[in-house]
Design a protein around this motif. Structure first.
Motif, PDB file in Angstrom:
ATOM      1  N   ASP B 210     -80.023  46.098 -13.490  1.00 45.65           N
ATOM      2  CA  ASP B 210     -78.851  45.413 -13.799  1.00 45.65           C
ATOM      3  C   ASP B 210     -79.412  43.777 -13.603  1.00 45.65           C
ATOM      4  OD1 ASP B 210     -76.429  47.245 -15.180  1.00 45.65           O
ATOM      5  OD2 ASP B 210     -77.420  48.348 -13.107  1.00 45.65           O
ATOM      6  N   VAL B 211     -80.054  43.658 -12.615  1.00 52.26           N
ATOM      7  CA  VAL B 211     -80.219  42.234 -12.456  1.00 52.26           C
ATOM      8  C   VAL B 211     -81.229  42.193 -11.527  1.00 52.26           C
ATOM      9  CG1 VAL B 211     -78.848  43.067 -10.374  1.00 52.26           C
ATOM     10  CG2 VAL B 211     -79.018  40.652 -11.505  1.00 52.26           C
ATOM     11  N   ALA B 228     -87.899  36.942 -17.408  1.00 58.46           N
ATOM     12  CA  ALA B 228     -86.836  38.210 -17.145  1.00 58.46           C
ATOM     13  C   ALA B 228     -85.537  38.782 -19.097  1.00 58.46           C
ATOM     14  CB  ALA B 228     -85.729  37.759 -16.105  1.00 58.46           C
ATOM     15  N   PRO B 231     -80.524  39.824 -16.299  1.00 54.80           N
ATOM     16  CA  PRO B 231     -79.338  38.409 -15.415  1.00 54.80           C
ATOM     17  C   PRO B 231     -80.475  37.849 -14.273  1.00 54.80           C
ATOM     18  CG  PRO B 231     -78.019  39.589 -16.370  1.00 54.80           C
ATOM     19  CD  PRO B 231     -79.546  40.345 -16.978  1.00 54.80           C
ATOM     20  N   PHE B 233     -80.849  36.317 -10.253  1.00 54.36           N
ATOM     21  CA  PHE B 233     -79.835  35.505  -9.705  1.00 54.36           C
ATOM     22  C   PHE B 233     -80.678  33.904  -9.294  1.00 54.36           C
ATOM     23  CE2 PHE B 233     -76.569  38.669  -8.855  1.00 54.36           C
ATOM     24  CZ  PHE B 233     -75.708  38.701  -9.728  1.00 54.36           C
ATOM     25  N   ARG B 401     -75.081  29.852 -14.199  1.00 49.91           N
ATOM     26  CA  ARG B 401     -73.285  29.909 -14.237  1.00 49.91           C
ATOM     27  C   ARG B 401     -72.916  30.883 -14.083  1.00 49.91           C
ATOM     28  NH1 ARG B 401     -74.435  25.227 -17.646  1.00 49.91           N
ATOM     29  NH2 ARG B 401     -74.105  23.738 -16.961  1.00 49.91           N
ATOM     30  N   MET B 402     -73.595  31.983 -13.980  1.00 54.30           N
ATOM     31  CA  MET B 402     -73.044  33.369 -14.846  1.00 54.30           C
ATOM     32  C   MET B 402     -73.202  34.319 -13.759  1.00 54.30           C
ATOM     33  SD  MET B 402     -72.417  33.250 -17.741  1.00 54.30           S
ATOM     34  CE  MET B 402     -72.291  34.565 -18.523  1.00 54.30           C
ATOM     35  N   HIS B 403     -71.751  34.893 -12.847  1.00 59.85           N
ATOM     36  CA  HIS B 403     -71.688  35.736 -12.622  1.00 59.85           C
ATOM     37  C   HIS B 403     -71.669  34.958 -10.680  1.00 59.85           C
ATOM     38  CE1 HIS B 403     -70.758  40.295 -11.677  1.00 59.85           C
ATOM     39  NE2 HIS B 403     -71.924  40.251 -10.119  1.00 59.85           N
ATOM     40  N   ALA B 404     -73.153  34.805 -10.100  1.00 61.09           N
ATOM     41  CA  ALA B 404     -73.428  34.747  -8.875  1.00 61.09           C
ATOM     42  C   ALA B 404     -73.167  33.343  -8.816  1.00 61.09           C
ATOM     43  CB  ALA B 404     -74.111  35.880  -8.012  1.00 61.09           C
ATOM     44  N   ARG B 405     -73.094  32.768  -7.837  1.00 62.50           N
ATOM     45  CA  ARG B 405     -73.800  31.424  -8.257  1.00 62.50           C
ATOM     46  C   ARG B 405     -73.346  30.294  -6.346  1.00 62.50           C
ATOM     47  NH1 ARG B 405     -70.981  26.358 -10.866  1.00 62.50           N
ATOM     48  NH2 ARG B 405     -72.788  24.802 -11.661  1.00 62.50           N
ATOM     49  N   PRO B 407     -74.390  31.051  -2.383  1.00 61.74           N
ATOM     50  CA  PRO B 407     -75.122  31.948  -1.630  1.00 61.74           C
ATOM     51  C   PRO B 407     -74.435  33.245  -2.273  1.00 61.74           C
ATOM     52  CG  PRO B 407     -73.505  30.132  -0.324  1.00 61.74           C
ATOM     53  CD  PRO B 407     -73.295  29.961  -1.877  1.00 61.74           C
ATOM     54  N   GLN B 412     -71.097  38.546  -4.039  1.00 61.43           N
ATOM     55  CA  GLN B 412     -71.752  38.113  -5.189  1.00 61.43           C
ATOM     56  C   GLN B 412     -72.538  40.299  -5.545  1.00 61.43           C
ATOM     57  OE1 GLN B 412     -71.015  36.487  -2.458  1.00 61.43           O
ATOM     58  NE2 GLN B 412     -69.594  35.762  -3.761  1.00 61.43           N
TER      59      GLN B 412
END
Lengths: 429, 429
Positions: B210-211, B228, B231, B233, B401-405, B407, B412
């Motif tokens: 998923d990430v 990738a 997504p 992080f 800017r997507m999902h986690a930003r 820390p 997150q």
């Protein structure tokens, strides 16, 4: 923006990259625009659409004439057709979006650290949204308005069949933006019908596009999901399940199941599969099947269901993973809530599922263990909708697990950042 | 899991796809595991690491012998080296993660609709996390523990230089998981050093990943971001800015600037550029440059800065977008907060920026208009850290800017879904 002929010599990659660059530049202007400015722009757009009704209808008539010359179904033409009432509805939808609260700047959380630093998580726009849709002209305006209100720039790529209608509507959008001092590039409409434009948009145009939202049928969404190099908010299909537990209230099960399937069969929250607890199959199957058939629904079933109810066609393996979008349902018997959860994990699309039971423990198990975007207890799956959730308006429903999930409203079109306020703190050591 | 020889005939794509499929199957088990079970597994892992100290150190010695035979810098070897103290620290870090609150199941928001439907937004795990890191063996355990505690399965791909160390640590992880009845596949370690394994992981392995979280230098992160298909992080670099406004408190500006640059120069939250308000350049430049130089920092500057302070080297265009990770800073003069915002938008990396000013209006403008993951007022950029934010532990800092930003802590690493509780509601019309 002039309507470019698709036969003209135009470098699609260059054209699209230029749109991406202009969107990124315009994103800062709309990100920093006040709520008042954004609402004034939306009001001007609504007024502009009303003022251009004749122009929009004339463009729409040309699009429809083109469709009649091509291999386009009557149903498809109907969805693309505008009249005065529909144009007015488009303008009103813009006003409804203007009336929604502005998510940008919202404090999502705030806390203080022992060293006195005050940290908050504040909503910010996402940036640039690419919206790819089929030939429903209302989406052009709706998507642009949602993106604007949430502080984002957008690049719209509508179906080629309604490009003249979209251009006419876009005129009102550009004028409305400029009337309040915002750049017209806050919303851009791809001016060519070449399908390579979609491919270019899906690359993210060198980081200028932050997210893609496809609105349309399974083939469009499938292509976007397969090709996109940027995040996508979408659902490929809505294979929604109703599970009737042995502890269900019979009348509630009948009412909710018929509503979930038959209220509107074409929406993504319509139920496609009914699962019945084996422990109550003899009690529930006949009345449930009968009620669906009485409502005009074709029922397909597994062997147990066919043995208990009349007029049930055999369900094929494919039926369990089919989104009919029509008055057809597949009914099966499962071994309690665990059987229902297994079935949904195997055949579902992670969209919306509902359990009917008076047993709170069983309901909690279902709600906890079912990994779908929306899980319900004693409610119709047809409530899977941003408006019904109180979000005011949605750009679609997402079934992915990243960022946005379920109805994608204004808040889901935002990101956030951390704001740290200190009094001169330095980090020790 | 046996250590496979990279020369052996192994189909990397098949091997990785099998890992993806097993991770997806294990994801459901860890997603539904209770907090108690997850904490028991983490405690068992910490104990297992302590019990295997000798084995881990022997494996580490073999890895280091290999590195000495290859072209590996001493600094790199140092980061890869374990001793008893470092192994104990790895075990303690797992216990610290066990002690953090479990985010899964948290109610993020709840509201009731006029029709009586009760809607809540509840945290769920993300699913499967692919973690790609370089040769710091502590990351192996740290990343696995964070993923587990947040209910996720993980696939770890560590640097080839420490594969034996990682395998030894992984033994404790697998044993700890199985000791509480969880499948060992909740955490998997890629058993080959072939770089094609990274490429396969970056495809998302047919939707099973998923990430991706990369942890390492710019070349690793750059490759992951470029290739990738799922997504990511991450932050490519941390070019953090301090802006000293004309209304800054002089002593605070000195203290915070020196701390932001010099406390630790290698972390991503270290300041790389100091911007000084032109309106106060004569007052602030000399003492700020002097303080930095006194702390052992090399100062590079624009023409104005060089005219005001001694011993300043000329800053090249490249300096403004360089993450030194060292005791070097670039200092420039800008036209007030707008000049600072423009400079940061041009040269920054959207990581962390701080304004020093006693003027609340100017501070608010900076905090609102600066589009970085973390924006600060009167505080050192070195606070850009999950621990300092009170998140307990972080897997890294994200600048997307997507999902986690900002820390990326346990919260997150989760998604959410909507839980709708009704009493038989059907949707009208």
């Amino acid at each position: 923006m002039a309507l470019l002929d698709s036969d003209a010599t135009v470098d699609v990659a260059d054209l699209m990259q230029d749109m991406g660059d202009r969107a990124r530049a315009a994103a800062r202007a709309i990100a920093l625009a006040s709520t008042e400015t954004k609402n004034a722009a939306l009001a001007a757009i609504a007024a502009g659409i009303r003022a251009r009704t004749d122009e929009v209808l004339a463009a729409n008539a040309r699009d429809l004439a083109g469709m009649r010359q091509r291999d386009v179904t009557v149903a498809y033409q109907e969805r693309a057709t505008l009249n005065e009432t529909r144009v007015e509805a488009i303008a009103q939808a813009v006003e409804a979006i203007a009336a929604l609260p502005d998510p940008v700047g919202d404090e999502m959380a705030a806390w203080e650290r022992p060293n006195g630093l005050k940290i908050s998580r504040v909503r910010t726009p996402l940036g640039v949204i690419g919206i790819i849709f089929e030939s429903r002209p209302n989406v052009t305006v709706d998507a642009a308005a949602l993106a604007m209100k949430s502080g984002n720039a957008s690049i719209l790529r509508g179906g080629s069949d309604t490009i003249e209608t979209n251009q006419a509507l876009y005129g009102a959008i550009a004028e409305g933006l400029e009337s309040v001092g915002l750049p017209a590039d806050v919303v851009q409409l791809v001016p060519i019908t070449d399908r390579a434009a979609v491919g270019a948009l899906l690359t993210g145009l060198n980081g200028t596009v932050d997210v893609i939202v496809p609105r349309g049928g399974k083939s469009l969404v499938g292509r976007v999901q397969a090709e996109a190099r940027v995040p996508v908010f979408s659902h490929l299909e809505g294979i929604c399940h109703i599970y009737v537990d042995k502890a269900a209230d019979m009348q509630m099960a009948l009412d909710v199941t018929v509503n979930a399937k038959m209220r509107r069969t074409s929406i993504c929250g319509a139920a496609e599969t009914l699962l019945i607890d084996r422990a109550a199959a003899e009690q529930f199957t006949t009345p449930l099947v009968q009620a669906l058939q009485d409502a005009g629904c074709e029922v397909r079933g597994d062997e147990v269901v066919r043995g208990l109810a009349e007029g049930v066609k055999p369900a094929s393996e494919e039926d369990w993973s089919t989104e009919y979008g029509d008055a057809i349902i597949t009914v099966g018997v499962v071994d309690g809530v665990d059987g229902a959860l297994d079935h949904i994990a195997t055949y579902g699309s992670s969209h919306t599922e509902s359990i009917l039971t008076e047993d709170e423990a069983v309901a909690t198990k279902f709600l906890t263990e079912c990994d779908s975007a929306i899980v319900m207890h004693n409610a119709s799956t047809q409530f899977a909708d941003g408006g019904e959730f109180g979000m005011g308006a949605e750009i679609g429903i997402a079934t992915g697990r990243m960022h946005a999930r379920g109805p994608v409203g204004l808040e889901q079109l935002t990101s956030f950042h951390y704001v740290v306020r200190g009094t001169g703190q330095v980090r020790p050591k």
